[in-house]
Design a protein around this motif. Structure first.
Motif, mmCIF file in Angstrom:
data_model
loop_
_atom_site.group_PDB
_atom_site.id
_atom_site.type_symbol
_atom_site.label_atom_id
_atom_site.label_comp_id
_atom_site.label_asym_id
_atom_site.label_seq_id
_atom_site.Cartn_x
_atom_site.Cartn_y
_atom_site.Cartn_z
ATOM 1 N N VAL A 190 49.390 45.144 32.670
ATOM 2 C CA VAL A 190 50.240 44.292 33.776
ATOM 3 C C VAL A 190 49.446 42.867 33.327
ATOM 4 O O VAL A 190 48.393 42.892 33.055
ATOM 5 N N CYS A 191 50.151 41.665 33.969
ATOM 6 C CA CYS A 191 49.733 40.405 33.823
ATOM 7 C C CYS A 191 48.385 40.071 34.487
ATOM 8 O O CYS A 191 48.123 40.732 35.360
ATOM 9 N N GLY A 192 47.556 39.682 33.642
ATOM 10 C CA GLY A 192 46.084 39.002 34.232
ATOM 11 C C GLY A 192 45.280 40.462 34.109
ATOM 12 O O GLY A 192 43.862 40.106 34.553
ATOM 13 N N SER A 193 45.445 41.539 33.437
ATOM 14 C CA SER A 193 44.682 42.732 33.231
ATOM 15 C C SER A 193 43.676 42.451 32.361
ATOM 16 O O SER A 193 43.871 41.650 31.310
ATOM 17 N N GLU A 194 42.645 43.204 32.303
ATOM 18 C CA GLU A 194 41.570 42.961 31.284
ATOM 19 C C GLU A 194 41.663 44.642 30.553
ATOM 20 O O GLU A 194 41.947 45.759 31.191
ATOM 21 N N PHE A 195 41.186 44.599 29.349
ATOM 22 C CA PHE A 195 40.957 45.925 28.605
ATOM 23 C C PHE A 195 39.624 46.001 28.123
ATOM 24 O O PHE A 195 38.902 45.178 27.533
ATOM 25 N N VAL A 196 39.217 47.193 28.068
ATOM 26 C CA VAL A 196 37.688 47.666 27.870
ATOM 27 C C VAL A 196 37.812 48.872 26.971
ATOM 28 O O VAL A 196 38.323 50.029 27.459
ATOM 29 N N SER A 197 37.437 48.895 25.867
ATOM 30 C CA SER A 197 37.571 50.152 25.054
ATOM 31 C C SER A 197 36.576 50.903 24.969
ATOM 32 O O SER A 197 35.322 50.652 25.320
ATOM 33 N N LYS A 198 36.857 52.408 25.243
ATOM 34 C CA LYS A 198 35.866 53.361 24.970
ATOM 35 C C LYS A 198 35.366 53.773 23.665
ATOM 36 O O LYS A 198 36.294 53.613 22.837
ATOM 37 N N PRO A 199 34.133 54.006 23.401
ATOM 38 C CA PRO A 199 33.278 54.185 24.275
ATOM 39 C C PRO A 199 32.658 52.785 24.992
ATOM 40 O O PRO A 199 32.441 52.082 24.061
ATOM 41 N N PHE A 200 32.095 52.641 25.962
ATOM 42 C CA PHE A 200 31.660 51.182 26.560
ATOM 43 C C PHE A 200 30.323 51.650 27.329
ATOM 44 O O PHE A 200 30.088 52.620 27.928
ATOM 45 N N ASN A 201 29.711 50.463 27.350
ATOM 46 C CA ASN A 201 28.690 50.593 28.330
ATOM 47 C C ASN A 201 29.079 50.011 29.761
ATOM 48 O O ASN A 201 30.005 49.304 30.025
ATOM 49 N N PRO A 202 28.875 50.912 30.752
ATOM 50 C CA PRO A 202 29.413 50.935 32.061
ATOM 51 C C PRO A 202 29.363 49.328 32.442
ATOM 52 O O PRO A 202 30.178 48.898 33.221
ATOM 53 N N GLN A 203 28.288 48.457 32.067
ATOM 54 C CA GLN A 203 28.392 47.083 32.364
ATOM 55 C C GLN A 203 29.397 46.737 32.108
ATOM 56 O O GLN A 203 30.077 45.349 32.695
ATOM 57 N N GLN A 204 30.008 46.583 30.918
ATOM 58 C CA GLN A 204 31.273 46.070 30.538
ATOM 59 C C GLN A 204 32.494 46.192 31.664
ATOM 60 O O GLN A 204 33.224 45.316 31.783
ATOM 61 N N VAL A 205 32.568 47.586 32.235
ATOM 62 C CA VAL A 205 33.489 47.551 33.249
ATOM 63 C C VAL A 205 33.320 46.745 34.443
ATOM 64 O O VAL A 205 34.150 46.140 35.158
ATOM 65 N N VAL A 206 32.072 46.738 34.915
ATOM 66 C CA VAL A 206 31.384 46.003 36.058
ATOM 67 C C VAL A 206 31.935 44.313 35.726
ATOM 68 O O VAL A 206 32.448 43.731 36.618
ATOM 69 N N ALA B 75 49.259 51.403 36.895
ATOM 70 C CA ALA B 75 49.045 49.982 37.237
ATOM 71 C C ALA B 75 50.407 49.279 37.796
ATOM 72 O O ALA B 75 50.352 48.333 38.645
ATOM 73 N N ARG B 76 51.475 49.590 37.140
ATOM 74 C CA ARG B 76 52.691 49.131 37.643
ATOM 75 C C ARG B 76 52.886 49.588 39.026
ATOM 76 O O ARG B 76 53.379 48.677 39.928
ATOM 77 N N TRP B 77 52.829 50.678 39.596
ATOM 78 C CA TRP B 77 52.942 51.499 40.684
ATOM 79 C C TRP B 77 51.977 50.652 41.690
ATOM 80 O O TRP B 77 52.248 50.371 42.896
ATOM 81 N N ALA B 78 50.761 50.383 41.400
ATOM 82 C CA ALA B 78 49.809 49.795 42.043
ATOM 83 C C ALA B 78 50.138 48.364 42.520
ATOM 84 O O ALA B 78 50.053 48.127 43.744
ATOM 85 N N ARG B 79 50.793 47.813 41.450
ATOM 86 C CA ARG B 79 51.037 46.221 41.976
ATOM 87 C C ARG B 79 52.518 46.249 42.699
ATOM 88 O O ARG B 79 52.339 45.138 43.306
ATOM 89 N N LYS B 80 53.030 47.316 42.607
ATOM 90 C CA LYS B 80 54.138 47.195 43.644
ATOM 91 C C LYS B 80 53.663 47.057 45.207
ATOM 92 O O LYS B 80 54.359 46.408 46.011
ATOM 93 N N SER B 81 52.661 48.065 45.496
ATOM 94 C CA SER B 81 52.017 48.108 46.675
ATOM 95 C C SER B 81 50.987 46.778 47.086
ATOM 96 O O SER B 81 50.976 46.526 48.206
ATOM 97 N N TYR B 82 50.592 46.508 45.916
ATOM 98 C CA TYR B 82 49.265 45.569 46.127
ATOM 99 C C TYR B 82 49.740 44.429 45.277
ATOM 100 O O TYR B 82 48.980 44.385 44.076
ATOM 101 N N PRO B 83 50.297 43.568 45.216
ATOM 102 C CA PRO B 83 51.054 42.333 44.432
ATOM 103 C C PRO B 83 49.586 41.577 44.044
ATOM 104 O O PRO B 83 48.688 41.388 44.762
#
Length: 124
Positions: free
Chosen positions: A96-112, A68-76
């Motif tokens: 990273v700032c503004g991110s969300e967390f979804v705990s496994k196991p999860f219903n895929p709709q939670q990620v959506v 995530a940190r690497w991605a944010r360097k390329s895509y602020p």
């Protein structure tokens, strides 16, 4: 039309496959990666990304926080959703700032739903 390409990083092939399929059904274009180095390669190609979904525990080497940190360097400001069955306590300190967390196991709709929130927050 807005870019809807998601980088989905998870070392569990079955989990990745199932979730990538559901995200595709939701209208996303999904780039799967199963390791941090593979995720870094996708990020370094500088393809347009709408968001990143990453497991935190990716086996030996770099973890999802590093991805995530690497991605944010390329895509602020890139919207990020972390998924994990073991690292929920680490998200507040290492995510990273503004991110969300979804705990496994999860219903895929939670990620959506989490993607919708982080992508909406960036657009606002």
């Amino acid at each position: 039309m807005a870019i809807r390409r998601i980088l989905f990083v998870d070392d569990n092939f079955i989990c990745s496959f199932e979730n990538c399929e559901i995200l595709r059904e939701e209208g996303f274009s999904v780039l799967p990666a199963y390791t941090a180095p593979a995720a870094f390669e996708h990020i370094n190609r500088h393809q347009s990304l709408a968001a990143l979904v990453t497991d935190i525990d990716l086996g030996p080497g770099d973890d999802g926080f590093a991805v995530a940190r690497w991605a944010r360097k390329s895509y602020p400001g890139l919207p990020v959703v972390f998924i994990s069955g073991t690292a929920s306590g680490r998200h507040a300190a290492e995510g990273v700032c503004g991110s969300e967390f979804v705990s496994k196991p999860f219903n895929p709709q939670q990620v959506v739903d989490a993607l919708g929130r982080v992508m909406h927050a960036k657009a606002a």
